[in-house]
Design a protein around this motif. Structure first.
Motif, mmCIF file in Angstrom:
data_model
loop_
_atom_site.group_PDB
_atom_site.id
_atom_site.type_symbol
_atom_site.label_atom_id
_atom_site.label_comp_id
_atom_site.label_asym_id
_atom_site.label_seq_id
_atom_site.Cartn_x
_atom_site.Cartn_y
_atom_site.Cartn_z
ATOM 1 N N PRO A 126 -38.310 -17.363 -45.603
ATOM 2 C CA PRO A 126 -38.074 -18.742 -45.141
ATOM 3 C C PRO A 126 -38.883 -19.767 -45.932
ATOM 4 C CG PRO A 126 -39.355 -17.513 -43.515
ATOM 5 C CD PRO A 126 -38.859 -16.528 -44.514
ATOM 6 N N GLU A 127 -40.063 -19.392 -46.397
ATOM 7 C CA GLU A 127 -40.834 -20.313 -47.231
ATOM 8 C C GLU A 127 -40.064 -20.657 -48.499
ATOM 9 O OE1 GLU A 127 -45.270 -18.690 -45.881
ATOM 10 O OE2 GLU A 127 -44.404 -18.083 -47.785
ATOM 11 N N SER A 128 -39.441 -19.639 -49.105
ATOM 12 C CA SER A 128 -38.730 -19.886 -50.363
ATOM 13 C C SER A 128 -37.569 -20.853 -50.164
ATOM 14 C CB SER A 128 -38.223 -18.561 -50.952
ATOM 15 O OG SER A 128 -37.244 -17.972 -50.123
ATOM 16 N N THR A 129 -36.923 -20.798 -49.007
ATOM 17 C CA THR A 129 -35.830 -21.735 -48.721
ATOM 18 C C THR A 129 -36.357 -23.161 -48.603
ATOM 19 O OG1 THR A 129 -34.516 -20.029 -47.597
ATOM 20 C CG2 THR A 129 -34.029 -22.332 -47.064
ATOM 21 N N THR A 130 -37.475 -23.333 -47.914
ATOM 22 C CA THR A 130 -38.079 -24.666 -47.785
ATOM 23 C C THR A 130 -38.482 -25.212 -49.150
ATOM 24 O OG1 THR A 130 -38.900 -24.184 -45.553
ATOM 25 C CG2 THR A 130 -39.987 -25.973 -46.763
ATOM 26 N N PHE A 131 -39.120 -24.372 -49.970
ATOM 27 C CA PHE A 131 -39.555 -24.835 -51.289
ATOM 28 C C PHE A 131 -38.359 -25.092 -52.209
ATOM 29 C CE2 PHE A 131 -43.519 -22.259 -50.226
ATOM 30 C CZ PHE A 131 -44.189 -23.364 -49.739
ATOM 31 N N HIS A 132 -37.291 -24.323 -52.024
ATOM 32 C CA HIS A 132 -36.090 -24.559 -52.835
ATOM 33 C C HIS A 132 -35.490 -25.923 -52.511
ATOM 34 C CE1 HIS A 132 -32.444 -23.788 -55.075
ATOM 35 N NE2 HIS A 132 -31.722 -24.051 -53.994
ATOM 36 N N ARG A 133 -35.420 -26.240 -51.238
ATOM 37 C CA ARG A 133 -34.865 -27.538 -50.834
ATOM 38 C C ARG A 133 -35.703 -28.690 -51.373
ATOM 39 N NH1 ARG A 133 -33.832 -25.743 -44.541
ATOM 40 N NH2 ARG A 133 -31.846 -24.642 -44.879
ATOM 41 N N ALA A 134 -37.017 -28.445 -51.479
ATOM 42 C CA ALA A 134 -37.914 -29.494 -51.990
ATOM 43 C C ALA A 134 -38.018 -29.463 -53.513
ATOM 44 C CB ALA A 134 -39.303 -29.318 -51.379
ATOM 45 N N GLY A 135 -37.405 -28.445 -54.142
ATOM 46 C CA GLY A 135 -37.433 -28.345 -55.601
ATOM 47 C C GLY A 135 -38.777 -27.914 -56.165
ATOM 48 N N ILE A 136 -39.595 -27.241 -55.358
ATOM 49 C CA ILE A 136 -40.950 -26.865 -55.766
ATOM 50 C C ILE A 136 -40.978 -25.401 -56.197
ATOM 51 C CG2 ILE A 136 -43.327 -26.532 -54.946
ATOM 52 C CD1 ILE A 136 -42.824 -28.885 -53.035
ATOM 53 N N PRO A 137 -41.519 -25.072 -57.371
ATOM 54 C CA PRO A 137 -41.583 -23.675 -57.812
ATOM 55 C C PRO A 137 -42.515 -22.847 -56.938
ATOM 56 C CG PRO A 137 -42.811 -25.086 -59.321
ATOM 57 C CD PRO A 137 -42.078 -25.993 -58.386
ATOM 58 N N TYR A 138 -42.113 -21.609 -56.686
ATOM 59 C CA TYR A 138 -42.856 -20.688 -55.815
ATOM 60 C C TYR A 138 -43.081 -19.398 -56.588
ATOM 61 C CZ TYR A 138 -43.951 -18.258 -51.352
ATOM 62 O OH TYR A 138 -44.554 -17.562 -50.319
ATOM 63 N N VAL A 139 -44.329 -19.122 -56.953
ATOM 64 C CA VAL A 139 -44.671 -17.905 -57.679
ATOM 65 C C VAL A 139 -45.327 -16.946 -56.693
ATOM 66 C CG1 VAL A 139 -45.895 -16.900 -59.635
ATOM 67 C CG2 VAL A 139 -45.016 -19.245 -59.791
ATOM 68 N N LEU A 140 -44.633 -15.869 -56.380
ATOM 69 C CA LEU A 140 -45.096 -14.895 -55.397
ATOM 70 C C LEU A 140 -46.036 -13.882 -56.038
ATOM 71 C CD1 LEU A 140 -41.522 -14.458 -54.043
ATOM 72 C CD2 LEU A 140 -43.394 -15.193 -52.573
ATOM 73 N N ASP A 141 -47.032 -13.484 -55.282
ATOM 74 C CA ASP A 141 -48.004 -12.524 -55.800
ATOM 75 C C ASP A 141 -47.909 -11.159 -55.140
ATOM 76 O OD1 ASP A 141 -49.047 -13.689 -53.317
ATOM 77 O OD2 ASP A 141 -50.775 -12.416 -53.729
ATOM 78 N N ALA A 142 -47.280 -11.056 -53.953
ATOM 79 C CA ALA A 142 -47.312 -9.796 -53.215
ATOM 80 C C ALA A 142 -46.010 -9.464 -52.490
ATOM 81 C CB ALA A 142 -48.461 -9.825 -52.194
ATOM 82 N N SER A 143 -45.113 -10.410 -52.333
ATOM 83 C CA SER A 143 -43.887 -10.196 -51.566
ATOM 84 C C SER A 143 -42.848 -9.499 -52.439
ATOM 85 C CB SER A 143 -43.350 -11.531 -51.057
ATOM 86 O OG SER A 143 -44.329 -12.175 -50.259
ATOM 87 N N THR A 144 -42.387 -8.327 -51.997
ATOM 88 C CA THR A 144 -41.610 -7.454 -52.869
ATOM 89 C C THR A 144 -40.155 -7.263 -52.448
ATOM 90 O OG1 THR A 144 -42.471 -5.558 -51.608
ATOM 91 C CG2 THR A 144 -43.628 -6.151 -53.631
#
Length: 400
Positions: A126-144
């Motif tokens: 769900p975080e990735s959906t929020t950041f996608h809507r805001a156009g903000i890059p999300y670099v994950l470190d542990a979510s697989t």
């Protein structure tokens, strides 16, 4: 922290090996900023760090934040990026989907230009959906969970591998190293755990291993002996648990108390030292599939030293991947010569050959890390030790 150049402005070999007092001073400056006090003057670049800071995974989240702080302190001590200092904005997502949406929106409202973090896939989705809507890059470190980079979002990346890579790796180990004929796979019904379990079961069946049990437990219970007794009656050669370390420790302890002799294995959410604190001597001999831990990475020796000096203990399993997530994000900002999120995202897509503490980092078209690596580790004398790895041809070899 490792011996390679970082690629950020001013971050040369000497900076990577700067005295810990310099890093500590920069770290103190970094974490001592009053919220918004410098941002309002336009002298910082805000990077969000959503992780669990409460609940059973809080220690994993704290470890990740610590890795982010070391990365930001190093970058800031070297002059920052584009003449500005990195300001981290941690936010508690509690490994909970609803809380995660709120945490992500708080970061958007705080004015972050990029995000580096994540732990539980159930929160990261769900975080990735929020950041996608805001156009903000999300670099994950542990979510697989594979879905994170399968939704078509162009702003999601990760410095770690995927469950559909780990599952076949685990199945191959069971068949070719343990020579297992019968296997039991237990998950905890979370997004991450079920995904890894399903990928493992599919690979085991393709490899001709009989999956005698594949079912879920309910996390947070105090007694898993009924499940373990049921599984033991099916006589598996190996039990593979794909949930988190808090339940894994209890299950391992109870399994040995019940006299179960088969090999006990866990996925990469069981690779936290808390496992041994919960299970005690019963954990000895447990085997875990995981991305390489910092202490087993040749490029992370300085990182381990600096982490230990800064926090009084060694790093957990994912802080070094967060360290690289912040580093690669800063490098993308420098390459883009901009703090515009869309420009940072474009620079991340072009990233190749970034010399991280966890190895060379580049991303494929989906945002997944190229050449993600998995290994097995084993618990011995209350600590994790390297065990087996696969070479480029898929042959298994002992690790030293």
């Amino acid at each position: 922290m490792n011996a390679q150049k970082n690629g950020c402005p001013g971050a040369d070999r000497g900076v990577r090996h700067m005295p810990i007092r310099a890093i500590t001073a920069a770290l103190a400056l970094l974490v001592g900023l009053a919220p918004g006090s410098v941002q309002s003057q336009g002298t910082t670049i805000k990077i969000g760090v959503p992780v669990p800071l409460s609940g059973s995974s809080a220690n994993a989240g704290t470890d990740i934040v610590n890795g982010a702080k070391l990365a930001a302190a190093r970058i800031n001590a070297a002059g920052g990026v584009l003449g500005k200092q990195i300001e981290l904005v941690p936010e508690d997502d509690a490994c909970d989907a609803q809380t995660a949406v709120q945490a992500a929106q708080k970061l958007v409202d705080a004015g972050v230009v990029a995000v580096a973090g994540g732990y539980c896939s159930s929160a990261a989705l769900p975080e990735s959906t929020t950041f996608h809507r805001a156009g903000i890059p999300y670099v994950l470190d542990a979510s697989t969970n594979p879905q994170l980079t399968e939704m078509g979002y162009d702003n999601v990346f990760r410095t770690i591998g995927r469950d559909d890579q780990q599952g076949p790796f685990a199945a191959s180990f069971m068949k070719d190293v343990l020579h297992a004929k019968r296997a039991a796979v237990i998950d905890d019904n979370t997004t991450y755990s079920k995904g890894l379990a399903q990928n493992t079961v599919e690979a085991l069946k393709k490899n001709g291993v009989d999956v005698v049990y594949a079912n879920s437990i309910t996390p947070g219970q105090m007694d898993y002996s009924p499940t373990l007794t049921r599984v033991a009656s099916l006589k598996p050669d190996v039990i593979y648990y794909t949930g988190y370390f808090s339940e894994a420790g209890l299950m391992v302890k109870e399994a040995r108390q019940l006299g179960l002799k088969m090999t006990l294995m866990g996925g990469d959410a069981t690779n936290d030292p808390t496992l041994m604190k919960t299970a005690g001597p019963a954990a000895d001999g447990m085997i875990i599939t995981t991305a390489p831990l910092a202490q087993f990475l040749s490029g992370a020796h300085s990182y381990v030293d600096d982490y230990t000096k800064a926090y009084g203990q060694g790093p957990g399993p994912y802080s070094v991947y967060e360290y690289d997530a912040v580093g690669v994000t800063a490098k993308a900002i420098a390459d883009a010569k901009s703090v515009q999120p869309s420009a940072i995202t474009a620079a991340l897509h072009k990233m190749s050959g970034y010399p991280g503490a966890t190895g060379t980092i580049g991303f494929n078209a989906k945002g997944d890390r190229n050449k993600a690596v998995y290994i097995t580790i084993i618990v011995h004398n209350d600590k994790f030790e390297p065990y087996r790895r696969q070479d480029a041809e898929g042959h298994w070899a002992a690790m030293k």
